[in-house]
Design a protein around this motif. Sequence first.
Motif, short mmCIF file in Angstrom:
data_model
loop_
_atom_site.label_atom_id
_atom_site.label_comp_id
_atom_site.label_asym_id
_atom_site.label_seq_id
_atom_site.Cartn_x
_atom_site.Cartn_y
_atom_site.Cartn_z
N GLU A 167 1.36 -1.40 -0.18
CA GLU A 167 -0.09 0.02 0.32
C GLU A 167 0.30 1.30 -0.45
OE1 GLU A 167 -2.38 -0.20 3.65
OE2 GLU A 167 -4.37 -1.33 2.07
N MET A 168 2.06 1.40 0.96
CA MET A 168 3.11 2.21 0.87
C MET A 168 3.69 2.76 -0.42
SD MET A 168 4.35 2.63 4.60
CE MET A 168 4.52 1.09 4.17
N MET A 169 3.56 1.82 -1.50
CA MET A 169 4.34 1.84 -2.81
C MET A 169 3.12 2.31 -3.52
SD MET A 169 5.31 -2.17 -3.87
CE MET A 169 7.00 -2.79 -2.88
N THR A 170 4.79 3.33 -4.10
CA THR A 170 4.44 4.23 -5.31
C THR A 170 3.52 3.86 -6.75
OG1 THR A 170 6.64 5.08 -5.70
CG2 THR A 170 4.37 6.32 -3.55
N VAL A 171 4.93 3.10 -7.24
CA VAL A 171 5.07 1.87 -8.51
C VAL A 171 3.94 0.99 -8.63
CG1 VAL A 171 7.42 2.59 -8.48
CG2 VAL A 171 6.93 0.85 -7.26
N ASN A 172 3.70 1.13 -9.72
CA ASN A 172 2.87 0.24 -9.67
C ASN A 172 2.90 -1.76 -9.98
OD1 ASN A 172 0.20 1.46 -10.23
ND2 ASN A 172 1.13 1.74 -13.01
N ARG A 173 4.64 -1.83 -9.80
CA ARG A 173 5.29 -2.98 -10.15
C ARG A 173 5.78 -3.01 -8.71
NH1 ARG A 173 3.11 -6.49 -13.90
NH2 ARG A 173 2.96 -5.78 -16.09
N ILE A 174 5.72 -4.18 -8.08
CA ILE A 174 6.13 -4.91 -7.11
C ILE A 174 7.37 -5.62 -7.08
CG2 ILE A 174 5.99 -6.26 -5.24
CD1 ILE A 174 2.42 -5.80 -5.95
N ASN A 175 8.84 -4.88 -6.53
CA ASN A 175 9.52 -6.14 -6.45
C ASN A 175 9.38 -6.73 -4.82
OD1 ASN A 175 12.66 -7.09 -5.76
ND2 ASN A 175 13.39 -5.39 -6.75
N THR A 176 9.58 -8.11 -5.47
CA THR A 176 8.98 -9.06 -4.25
C THR A 176 9.92 -9.22 -2.91
OG1 THR A 176 7.47 -10.07 -5.54
CG2 THR A 176 8.02 -11.43 -3.69
N TYR A 177 11.45 -9.15 -3.88
CA TYR A 177 12.37 -9.41 -2.79
C TYR A 177 12.40 -8.49 -1.89
CZ TYR A 177 17.88 -10.11 -1.57
OH TYR A 177 18.63 -10.19 -1.27
#
Length: 303
Positions: A167-177
């Motif tokens: 939720e705190m991310m501002t980008v659409n893609r997620i870096n799981t690591y």
Amino acid sequence: MEETFIFKHLDLFVYVFCFILSVIAGILVYSGLTTKGERLQTRIRIRNSIEKNRQKVVENSRQSKAEEWLKKAQYPLGFNGIRYNLILGGFLLFLFTYYITFPMLFGEIGKGTMIAFVCILIFGLLALPHFPYSLFCFIMRRVIDYHNAKKYAEVFLLYDLLINEIEMMTVNRINTYNVLRNIKSHFIILEKSFTVLLSSWSNDEGPKVALDKFAEELGSKESQSLIAVIKTLDDVERSTALNHLKGMHSMFTRSQIENYRRRKKITTDLLGIPIKATHFIIILNFMVVVVTMVTIIMSNSRL
């Protein structure tokens, strides 16, 4: 009193003194009949034999039932199979020597010796890892359940932290690591599993195999579902990942409430062990008193 004791057991002291002299004589004869090189080879053979036997004992202890129980219980108080077997064997040997062997050597065998033998036998039976109804197995089951309850609580925390991080991310893609690395410090029980997961993330097997091993170690249906979602975080949009996690979070919350109740019951059972043990000792003491009184009454009636 001391002089009487010495003269009463003088024959025992003679046997001990003769044994010591025999050992010294054997050592002197061996030293006179062998060369320095032969004695060195003998010491090397004995040292190698002792080392092989020690390794064999260690290997057998690692495959013992005590090691299996203690490993599942996360080695409470630092005990492993070897330490537990050594401590239990040494304690039983001390009790048997002090309460059985010494009275037999000094001719003081009586009803107290028989009662002590029965008590030592019962204690050894209660401490055996192979006996499924022993006190050791009962305590280990409760400790294992307690650790599992704490582990499931941290899995519940993992749901919350993943949702908050995304939720705190501002980008659409997620870096799981990066997400997993950021939340690793919040865990205690799962810290070691997280370290293994992150260290295996970039090896030849790949992140999916590392996540499969992580899910296998967690060992619950909720964890399997969570890992299945984590595998897809790099491939889906941020909003899609949030919807999946929030949907599973509500389902896991209900199971976590039941897990909390189970953990409270386990804690209550663990705290009740000293009380139950006290009641058992009181009942055992009462039975010993009754048996002793009946024996005395029957002996007097015969007279």
